[in-house]
Design an enzyme around this catalytic site. Structure first.
Site, PDB file in Angstrom:
ATOM      1  N   GLN A  78       0.796  -0.669  -0.449  1.00 44.08           N
ATOM      2  CA  GLN A  78       0.260   0.265   0.044  1.00 44.08           C
ATOM      3  C   GLN A  78       0.912   1.022   0.046  1.00 44.08           C
ATOM      4  O   GLN A  78       1.383   1.593   1.139  1.00 44.08           O
ATOM      5  CB  GLN A  78      -0.462   0.165   1.155  1.00 44.08           C
ATOM      6  CG  GLN A  78      -1.958   0.876   0.919  1.00 44.08           C
ATOM      7  CD  GLN A  78      -2.805   1.247   1.820  1.00 44.08           C
ATOM      8  OE1 GLN A  78      -3.792   0.001   3.156  1.00 44.08           O
ATOM      9  NE2 GLN A  78      -3.784   2.205   2.113  1.00 44.08           N
ATOM     10  N   PHE A  79       1.487   2.343  -1.139  1.00 48.12           N
ATOM     11  CA  PHE A  79       2.170   2.788  -1.114  1.00 48.12           C
ATOM     12  C   PHE A  79       1.359   3.911  -0.559  1.00 48.12           C
ATOM     13  O   PHE A  79       2.348   5.135  -0.128  1.00 48.12           O
ATOM     14  CB  PHE A  79       2.305   3.304  -2.840  1.00 48.12           C
ATOM     15  CG  PHE A  79       1.188   3.482  -3.500  1.00 48.12           C
ATOM     16  CD1 PHE A  79       1.384   5.311  -3.744  1.00 48.12           C
ATOM     17  CD2 PHE A  79       0.492   2.710  -4.250  1.00 48.12           C
ATOM     18  CE1 PHE A  79       0.354   5.904  -4.587  1.00 48.12           C
ATOM     19  CE2 PHE A  79      -1.186   2.985  -4.838  1.00 48.12           C
ATOM     20  CZ  PHE A  79      -0.884   4.581  -5.031  1.00 48.12           C
ATOM     21  N   THR A  80      -0.089   4.166  -0.498  1.00 47.97           N
ATOM     22  CA  THR A  80      -0.098   4.800  -0.149  1.00 47.97           C
ATOM     23  C   THR A  80      -0.501   5.711   1.537  1.00 47.97           C
ATOM     24  O   THR A  80      -0.524   6.626   2.150  1.00 47.97           O
ATOM     25  CB  THR A  80      -2.074   5.121  -0.361  1.00 47.97           C
ATOM     26  OG1 THR A  80      -2.374   4.665   0.722  1.00 47.97           O
ATOM     27  CG2 THR A  80      -2.013   4.875  -1.902  1.00 47.97           C
TER      28      THR A  80
END
Length: 150
Positions: A78-80
């Site tokens: 999850q890059f966010t």
């Protein structure tokens, strides 16, 4: 590396209406990777995660690790998690590593975590549009960042 760990009764990840992975009691781990992350971040996190005492003992006290409790792990990229909301209302993801850096680190993290747990873990698919379902148990949610080891 930044992780959000949730103690779950069950969790699953679905991609294109197909269940990729599901687990029973254990941990759902969301992981975000920065450009500056490396093997030392993976090593520190894996050791910390499998020894984190967030599962109830016979007295209902969070005193057991996932190793002692026998639970499962599901890891989702999850890059966010590296969103910066400092300026404006649209988050910036400039600190998130590019795929050529993050994919090998994500794969190594999953492999090392599986080894530390002593059994296979569930995963999502890096970069896919995933639907993650979970039942948070407690609720217990813990955030850790290898750049800020608190």
């Amino acid at each position: 590396m930044r992780v959000v760990i949730q103690r779950v009764s069950h969790a699953s990840v679905t991609i294109d209406k197909h269940c990729k992975s599901s687990i029973g009691k254990g941990m759902l781990i969301l992981v975000g990777i920065e450009e500056t992350d490396g093997k030392e971040d993976i090593d520190w996190l894996c050791k910390k995660i499998v020894n984190l005492r967030i599962f109830d003992d016979e007295n209902g006290v969070m005193n057991k690790s996932i190793l002692e409790d026998g639970g499962d792990i599901l890891v989702i990229s999850q890059f966010t998690l590296h969103a910066s909301t400092k300026k404006g209302n649209r988050p910036s993801y400039i600190k998130a590593a590019k795929p050529e850096i993050s994919i090998p680190l994500y794969e190594q993290f999953c492999e090392d975590l599986s080894s530390a747990l002593g059994k296979e873990i569930g995963t999502g698919t890096f970069g896919a549009d995933m639907k993650v379902e979970l039942l948070n148990d407690g609720p217990v949610t813990i955030c850790m960042d290898t750049k800020n080891k608190e």
